[in-house]
Design an enzyme around this catalytic site. Sequence first.
Site, mmCIF file in Angstrom:
data_model
loop_
_atom_site.group_PDB
_atom_site.id
_atom_site.type_symbol
_atom_site.label_atom_id
_atom_site.label_comp_id
_atom_site.label_asym_id
_atom_site.label_seq_id
_atom_site.Cartn_x
_atom_site.Cartn_y
_atom_site.Cartn_z
ATOM 1 N N GLY A 166 0.840 -1.199 0.000
ATOM 2 C CA GLY A 166 0.000 0.000 0.000
ATOM 3 C C GLY A 166 0.863 1.233 0.000
ATOM 4 O O GLY A 166 2.091 1.152 0.148
ATOM 5 N N GLY A 167 0.252 2.389 -0.168
ATOM 6 C CA GLY A 167 0.966 3.652 -0.138
ATOM 7 C C GLY A 167 1.319 4.043 1.293
ATOM 8 O O GLY A 167 1.001 3.330 2.251
ATOM 9 N N LYS A 199 -1.186 -0.107 6.222
ATOM 10 C CA LYS A 199 -0.555 -1.408 5.977
ATOM 11 C C LYS A 199 -0.137 -2.109 7.267
ATOM 12 O O LYS A 199 -0.403 -3.298 7.455
ATOM 13 C CB LYS A 199 0.731 -1.243 5.158
ATOM 14 C CG LYS A 199 0.601 -0.525 3.871
ATOM 15 C CD LYS A 199 1.963 -0.372 3.194
ATOM 16 C CE LYS A 199 2.993 0.415 3.979
ATOM 17 N NZ LYS A 199 2.676 1.842 4.109
ATOM 18 N N SER A 200 0.578 -1.364 8.139
ATOM 19 C CA SER A 200 1.143 -1.992 9.333
ATOM 20 C C SER A 200 0.045 -2.515 10.254
ATOM 21 O O SER A 200 0.141 -3.626 10.773
ATOM 22 C CB SER A 200 2.046 -0.998 10.073
ATOM 23 O OG SER A 200 3.198 -0.742 9.297
ATOM 24 N N HIS A 215 5.054 3.519 15.830
ATOM 25 C CA HIS A 215 4.698 2.135 15.508
ATOM 26 C C HIS A 215 4.828 1.245 16.753
ATOM 27 O O HIS A 215 3.969 0.434 17.036
ATOM 28 C CB HIS A 215 5.591 1.591 14.384
ATOM 29 C CG HIS A 215 5.102 1.944 13.012
ATOM 30 N ND1 HIS A 215 4.391 1.069 12.245
ATOM 31 C CD2 HIS A 215 5.196 3.080 12.291
ATOM 32 C CE1 HIS A 215 4.088 1.655 11.085
ATOM 33 N NE2 HIS A 215 4.572 2.862 11.084
ATOM 34 N N ARG A 216 5.927 1.427 17.520
ATOM 35 C CA ARG A 216 6.168 0.589 18.678
ATOM 36 C C ARG A 216 5.097 0.835 19.748
ATOM 37 O O ARG A 216 4.642 -0.112 20.413
ATOM 38 C CB ARG A 216 7.566 0.895 19.246
ATOM 39 C CG ARG A 216 8.058 -0.118 20.287
ATOM 40 C CD ARG A 216 9.453 0.251 20.790
ATOM 41 N NE ARG A 216 10.485 -0.027 19.827
ATOM 42 C CZ ARG A 216 11.377 -1.025 19.961
ATOM 43 N NH1 ARG A 216 11.331 -1.816 21.022
ATOM 44 N NH2 ARG A 216 12.296 -1.224 19.055
ATOM 45 N N ALA A 217 4.671 2.083 19.881
ATOM 46 C CA ALA A 217 3.659 2.416 20.900
ATOM 47 C C ALA A 217 2.331 1.731 20.583
ATOM 48 O O ALA A 217 1.581 1.355 21.486
ATOM 49 C CB ALA A 217 3.469 3.934 20.976
ATOM 50 N N ARG A 218 2.028 1.516 19.262
ATOM 51 C CA ARG A 218 0.758 0.888 18.920
ATOM 52 C C ARG A 218 0.778 -0.614 19.221
ATOM 53 O O ARG A 218 -0.236 -1.199 19.558
ATOM 54 C CB ARG A 218 0.424 1.125 17.445
ATOM 55 C CG ARG A 218 -1.069 0.897 17.153
ATOM 56 C CD ARG A 218 -1.403 0.953 15.677
ATOM 57 N NE ARG A 218 -0.471 0.183 14.904
ATOM 58 C CZ ARG A 218 0.214 0.678 13.878
ATOM 59 N NH1 ARG A 218 0.048 1.919 13.517
ATOM 60 N NH2 ARG A 218 1.042 -0.097 13.226
ATOM 61 N N ASP A 263 8.493 -5.742 8.948
ATOM 62 C CA ASP A 263 8.026 -4.382 8.651
ATOM 63 C C ASP A 263 9.237 -3.464 8.580
ATOM 64 O O ASP A 263 9.789 -3.087 9.615
ATOM 65 C CB ASP A 263 7.054 -3.948 9.742
ATOM 66 C CG ASP A 263 6.238 -2.726 9.345
ATOM 67 O OD1 ASP A 263 6.546 -2.111 8.319
ATOM 68 O OD2 ASP A 263 5.295 -2.393 10.080
#
Lengths: 167, 167, 167
Positions: free
Chosen positions: A9-10, A15-16, A50-53, A82
């Site tokens: 995806g863009g 995506k993640s 990203h890590r916090a999610r 990722d």
Amino acid sequence: MGSIILVTGGARSGKSAIAESRTLVFGSPAVYVATAQALDAEMAQRIAVHRARRGAQWRTHAEPLDLCGALALTDGAPRLVDCLTLWLTNLILAERDWQAEAARLARTLAAQAAPVVLVTNEVGAGIVPENRLARVFRDAAGSLNQQVAQVADEVILAVCGLPVKVK
Amino acid sequence: MGSIILVTGGARSGKSAIAESRTLVFGSPAVYVATAQALDAEMAQRIAVHRARRGAQWRTHAEPLDLCGALALTDGAPRLVDCLTLWLTNLILAERDWQAEAARLARTLAAQAAPVVLVTNEVGAGIVPENRLARVFRDAAGSLNQQVAQVADEVILAVCGLPVKVK
Amino acid sequence: MGSIILVTGGARSGKSAIAESRTLVFGSPAVYVATAQALDAEMAQRIAVHRARRGAQWRTHAEPLDLCGALALTDGAPRLVDCLTLWLTNLILAERDWQAEAARLARTLAAQAAPVVLVTNEVGAGIVPENRLARVFRDAAGSLNQQVAQVADEVILAVCGLPVKVK
């Protein structure tokens, strides 16, 4: 449901998040194989977001270059890579032979016993870049994506945070 | 058929024409909520082309910033918001808190009684821009698109003038 | 299966390979209508890579500008036009009236007896280019894609080398 899944995806297409939820369907704790390197403040910020999610269901394994080696260290847990585009960037910056590495990744994926979900990026749907290196990079990224998609059991295109089935 | 519809796609992918015909399915006259500002000759030209294609079935309401306020002024007619990406640009140029506005729009859409069709843009499928502001903008646009898609009943990706169902 | 097929996608998304295999379904030898001009070493290299992948099942007809004329020279063999975006570039560089040519191509395609597969590019899903000519070009490319898609029997979006059905 297959065991090798490619999510493309863009930028900021979700995506993640899609890849994370697909990985956890296979069980947890899952292994998050992070290819990002915090080379500047902007990247460090993206990595932190990203890590916090991600929560306690994840173990993080950072590996900028030797992705096939990271995929060999398995105890049967599902893995999320990722992302492939950053891995490709790292290979090119380190002057590795990315074509050989892409072919090796495709072979390694085809031989996996435990599930692997991989995130990549669509980078070729804009105007042809004026910068030659950017043109070379988007060709390389497209070629890598095609090789991984060929061995994948499922390919998903993320659009506005939603999954579109491609394969 | 749902009453909140998001139509996304690249530049000149036929998003507006698809969104217009989907809006008129709900009845006419419909309200065209225009977020564009004719700040230069090129924009004025684009606005004129779009306006010429729309006919007598439309009433135009221009609103560059207060989109939630515009959606409150309803007599039950279907509304077409064209487009979210320009609205986001206007918010950023006016130094508004776009993240708060995006969250407010999502809440406002979820509470609508009359139909709303919204046009947005795919801006994240090219090479990573060298310009930092462009990177911030495409992240913001992607985040806004995901929030609106989450509350939408239908999401459509326009490709070569044709609708691809995403949700 | 229709006889006019449009295959679109980003750079290195596998468009040409998909279009080639779709063309050969109609029979061989097939005619490869090449719009590319080897104006520099990079283009010459891309042309050589594409030509190397095609085998003896193809006859090549190079035509940078008069695409409708090339489509008239038929003996009933299937034709593959690769690609429309380069044809558009050639028209603009030669200062031809691309809008008239696009309309003429759509009419010509609608009147074909033998199959035609056409490759084009998604160029509008990145950030708005700063360069005005790039903006004009992506608008022109989007407009051309829409006109061809309208007369096509099938439209395919290539993602990671895989076909996604659009029409």
